[in-house]
Write an enzyme that holds these catalytic residues in place. Sequence first.
Site, PDB file in Angstrom:
ATOM      1  N   ASP A   1     -46.518 -53.010 -35.757  1.00  0.00           N
ATOM      2  CA  ASP A   1     -47.504 -54.004 -36.184  1.00  0.00           C
ATOM      3  C   ASP A   1     -47.735 -53.815 -37.674  1.00  0.00           C
ATOM      4  O   ASP A   1     -48.237 -52.771 -38.116  1.00  0.00           O
ATOM      5  CB  ASP A   1     -48.816 -53.833 -35.417  1.00  0.00           C
ATOM      6  CG  ASP A   1     -49.841 -54.894 -35.795  1.00  0.00           C
ATOM      7  OD1 ASP A   1     -49.714 -56.036 -35.337  1.00  0.00           O
ATOM      8  OD2 ASP A   1     -50.767 -54.572 -36.575  1.00  0.00           O
TER       9      ASP A   1
ATOM     10  N   ASP B   1     -55.023 -52.502 -34.928  1.00  0.00           N
ATOM     11  CA  ASP B   1     -53.577 -52.526 -35.156  1.00  0.00           C
ATOM     12  C   ASP B   1     -52.841 -51.667 -34.135  1.00  0.00           C
ATOM     13  O   ASP B   1     -51.734 -52.012 -33.707  1.00  0.00           O
ATOM     14  CB  ASP B   1     -53.272 -52.054 -36.575  1.00  0.00           C
ATOM     15  CG  ASP B   1     -53.876 -52.971 -37.629  1.00  0.00           C
ATOM     16  OD1 ASP B   1     -54.051 -54.164 -37.334  1.00  0.00           O
ATOM     17  OD2 ASP B   1     -54.180 -52.494 -38.738  1.00  0.00           O
TER      18      ASP B   1
ATOM     19  N   GLU C   1     -43.517 -58.867 -34.516  1.00  0.00           N
ATOM     20  CA  GLU C   1     -44.090 -60.200 -34.336  1.00  0.00           C
ATOM     21  C   GLU C   1     -43.397 -61.202 -35.253  1.00  0.00           C
ATOM     22  O   GLU C   1     -42.920 -60.849 -36.337  1.00  0.00           O
ATOM     23  CB  GLU C   1     -45.586 -60.178 -34.642  1.00  0.00           C
ATOM     24  CG  GLU C   1     -46.427 -59.508 -33.580  1.00  0.00           C
ATOM     25  CD  GLU C   1     -47.903 -59.580 -33.922  1.00  0.00           C
ATOM     26  OE1 GLU C   1     -48.672 -60.186 -33.155  1.00  0.00           O
ATOM     27  OE2 GLU C   1     -48.297 -59.028 -34.963  1.00  0.00           O
TER      28      GLU C   1
END
Length: 457
Positions: free
Chosen positions: A216, A390, A308
């Site tokens: 992340d 996170d 992502e």
Amino acid sequence: MKTIQAYRFALDLTPSQERDVLSHAGAARVAHNWALARVRAVMDQRTAERSYGVPEELLTPSLSWSLAGLRKAWNQAKPDVAPWWGEVSKEAFNSGLDALARGLKNWADSHTGKRAGRPVGFPRFKSRRRTTPSVRFTTGAIRVEPDRMHVVLPRPGRLKLHESPRKLARRLEPGTARIMSATARRDGGRWHVAFTVEVDRAERAPARPRSVIGVDVGIKHLAVLSTGELIDNPRHLVTAQQRMRALGRALSRKTGPDRRTGRRASKRWERAAARLGRTHARVANLRRDGLQKLTTRIAREHGTVVVEDLNIICMLRNRRLARHIADAGFGEIRRQLADKTEWNGGRLVVADRWYPSSKTCSGCGTVKAKLALSEREYQCEACGLVVDRDRNAALNLAALAAQLDTAGSGPVAACGADQKTRARGQVAVKREPGTTPVGQTGTVPPQGGTTNQPCAH
């Protein structure tokens, strides 16, 4: 496995060699500008003739936008346009014409809807003072010398390297690599040569093939791994900001160029601009070095990496965070991971941008309706879990890989919610937990019934 890879090295040029390479870059710019002027003149002439009612068969013949067509037109006109054409390599002119052919094709594909992404503008003329000098060689003598201290380019000849090319030489000597082209470019006051190489890479396996890790990315920490490791954000641009401002103020006090009056810049202005350019180049080099080391370590140690699909263009519209987002290099992290996981025998799983990684509880799977960006800790009301925001997103990304069957899917697989950014005026429809979105087949739906906004993280 054959892959295309680039190797970039700094050069130590003598003044005469620098003038020679710079003349090649100038020749590429001249050919590019001449061909672009010719293309625009033919387009304007045909447009004017159509306005006068001239039939299509009687219009001025169109000029081919392919590299072969532009090269043929240039070879016919170069004795008059550039009588000095024999002083430089033919690859210099080919480099400028090739750049124009690619630009015209990209504009045409974008204009007709064949190219996805942001609209591509029509090619523009290259300025002698504002354009970064660059020239590309594809034929002729291109090699690394056995002493590993020099390289050879077709016309500039034998050039001394500032750093050892041992990584490239170790592949060239046994014949596991082949140089396809070499590009000389000046960045931050220093010349570099970049080799495009076809590499025959041996099959490799990560240190832990069954290991799954979620990555992340963020601003406070450059990357938060699902293992709990926090990668600090070095903030190279912020660190150099004070020096850049001082150099920018010093530059503004010098006599710079004026295009309206034709005034040339003073020597002091040129030296001040060079100092500012070197500072920017140092920031870029530090950022590039840190990202390369981070992505290499992740790809070599873990078999599956989950990231992502961030809408970075939309995120850069936030004026308060745009500078920090650009300094972190979110897009470069994903690009490097895509290449290096394939090289090391792993796979990269890309979660859809609508997958609620930050809103989902990594303990029980409950999805929050809203999660403000200022909330740095995730507090689950269902199970009482309290975890860093996170770290919670990284754990959800790692768990998402277990839901995806990657048989025959290749090195990069996409998973998550299959929902595009809705058109203006369209109402968002909430999806119930455990259901498949409309039009999505063959993938496991993510847990939770809400989606993130494209700019939220």
